[in-house]
Design an enzyme around this catalytic site. Structure first.
Site, PDB file in Angstrom:
ATOM      1  N   SER A  71     -15.382 -22.529  25.831  1.00  0.00           N
ATOM      2  CA  SER A  71     -15.356 -21.996  27.194  1.00  0.00           C
ATOM      3  C   SER A  71     -16.249 -22.784  28.153  1.00  0.00           C
ATOM      4  O   SER A  71     -17.189 -23.465  27.736  1.00  0.00           O
ATOM      5  CB  SER A  71     -15.800 -20.531  27.192  1.00  0.00           C
ATOM      6  OG  SER A  71     -15.123 -19.813  26.196  1.00  0.00           O
TER       7      SER A  71
HETATM    8  N1  SAH Z   1     -16.701 -18.928  21.752  1.00  0.00           N
HETATM    9  C1  SAH Z   1     -15.899 -20.032  21.286  1.00  0.00           C
HETATM   10  C2  SAH Z   1     -14.594 -20.041  22.047  1.00  0.00           C
HETATM   11  C3  SAH Z   1     -13.438 -20.331  21.145  1.00  0.00           C
HETATM   12  S1  SAH Z   1     -11.853 -20.034  21.853  1.00  0.00           S
HETATM   13  C4  SAH Z   1     -16.692 -21.310  21.407  1.00  0.00           C
HETATM   14  O1  SAH Z   1     -17.853 -21.258  21.840  1.00  0.00           O
HETATM   15  O2  SAH Z   1     -16.181 -22.369  21.041  1.00  0.00           O
HETATM   16  C5  SAH Z   1     -11.415 -18.503  21.075  1.00  0.00           C
HETATM   17  C6  SAH Z   1     -11.223 -18.558  19.593  1.00  0.00           C
HETATM   18  O3  SAH Z   1     -10.741 -17.273  19.194  1.00  0.00           O
HETATM   19  C7  SAH Z   1     -10.222 -19.555  19.066  1.00  0.00           C
HETATM   20  O4  SAH Z   1     -10.858 -20.452  18.205  1.00  0.00           O
HETATM   21  C8  SAH Z   1      -9.184 -18.706  18.311  1.00  0.00           C
HETATM   22  O5  SAH Z   1      -8.708 -19.313  17.124  1.00  0.00           O
HETATM   23  C9  SAH Z   1      -9.994 -17.462  18.016  1.00  0.00           C
HETATM   24  N2  SAH Z   1      -9.232 -16.238  17.749  1.00  0.00           N
HETATM   25  C10 SAH Z   1      -8.149 -15.759  18.410  1.00  0.00           C
HETATM   26  N3  SAH Z   1      -7.754 -14.591  17.872  1.00  0.00           N
HETATM   27  C11 SAH Z   1      -8.604 -14.317  16.855  1.00  0.00           C
HETATM   28  C12 SAH Z   1      -8.724 -13.249  15.919  1.00  0.00           C
HETATM   29  N4  SAH Z   1      -7.880 -12.198  15.905  1.00  0.00           N
HETATM   30  N5  SAH Z   1      -9.730 -13.291  15.015  1.00  0.00           N
HETATM   31  C13 SAH Z   1     -10.588 -14.320  14.983  1.00  0.00           C
HETATM   32  N6  SAH Z   1     -10.535 -15.372  15.836  1.00  0.00           N
HETATM   33  C14 SAH Z   1      -9.552 -15.371  16.767  1.00  0.00           C
END
Ligand code: SAH
Length: 226
Positions: A71
């Site tokens: 993000s």
């Molecule tokens: N906070 C993270 C942002 C990653 S983007 C950072 O600092 O990099 C959001 C992430 O949520 C993605 O990697 C995606 O694979 C994950 N995601 C989506 N649905 C999910 C679920 N049901 N359980 C676990 N992870 C999930």
């Protein structure tokens, strides 16, 4: 020679991080000293693939593998400030992705439990967190919409992916006075970063924080292709 080069690199990283905090975050009204300090300390480039490392301090989200994103720094700061994390807090993050937000939350609270649905991302994030010496993060592979597998209650829950509604199990895993941050709305369109606070009487109060754009929260029960 190598040592000199590396220290130059780390000085440059510190300079870029300070500029990121001053220009993109503090100047936009984030004033939590703890959040600003944590963001000055955690190197964002460590959480990116080498080809994107140059974009680490840009004012935007950056791609990570599996079609996901890390993000925008300002939104990360907004989420952390709204969560009002204290040193004794236990935090759950759903959607750990690169591990960057988990590393920051680990600096602010006591312990971070984090879940990510892509195993490749879990492996990479684990090794990055280990490399940075983040020992208070327990990162697991799984579906975060089912909550933390061991159960228990968390003072703060950070959902890093967008959903039409709050997964019910997460509400039950929020401690009294706990704060849950989640982007709510159309996973492919307009979303509002929303803060839910659990009151002592068990009621939830919600508050809209900011319009945002996150990747979708994907439940194992309703599989998507991404
Ligand atoms: N906070 C993270 C942002 C990653 S983007 C950072 O600092 O990099 C959001 C992430 O949520 C993605 O990697 C995606 O694979 C994950 N995601 C989506 N649905 C999910 C679920 N049901 N359980 C676990 N992870 C999930």
């Amino acid at each position: 020679m190598r040592g000199i080069k590396e220290s130059r690199r780390s000085r440059r990283s510190r300079f870029l991080r300070d500029a990121m905090v001053d220009v993109q975050i503090a100047s936009r009204g984030i004033c939590s000293r703890q959040v600003l300090l944590a963001m000055r300390q955690v190197p964002r480039e460590v959480f990116l693939d080498r080809r994107f490392a140059e974009a680490a301090y840009e004012d935007s989200a950056v791609p990570i593998p599996k079609g996901q994103t890390i993000s925008q720094p300002y939104i990360v700061a907004r989420m952390l400030e709204a969560a009002a994390i204290t040193k004794s807090d236990r935090i759950l993050e759903i959607g750990a992705g690169s591990g960057y937000l988990a590393a920051l939350a680990a600096k602010l609270g006591r312990e971070v439990c984090a879940i990510e649905r892509h195993e490749t991302l879990v492996r990479r994030a684990r090794s990055r967190l280990r490399h940075l010496g983040c020992l208070n993060v327990d990162l697991r592979h799984g579906d975060g919409t089912a909550g933390w597998p061991q159960g228990g209650e968390f003072d703060v829950i950070l959902v890093s992916a967008a959903s039409a509604q709050v997964p019910v199990i997460l509400k039950t895993q929020l401690a009294p006075s706990g704060r849950l941050l989640i982007p709510l709305g159309d996973p492919d369109g307009v979303q509002w970063l929303t803060k839910l606070t659990r009151k002592a009487d068990g009621q939830f109060v919600d508050e809209r924080i900011e319009e945002v754009r996150f990747v979708p929260l994907v439940s194992a029960k309703e599989p998507r292709t991404s």
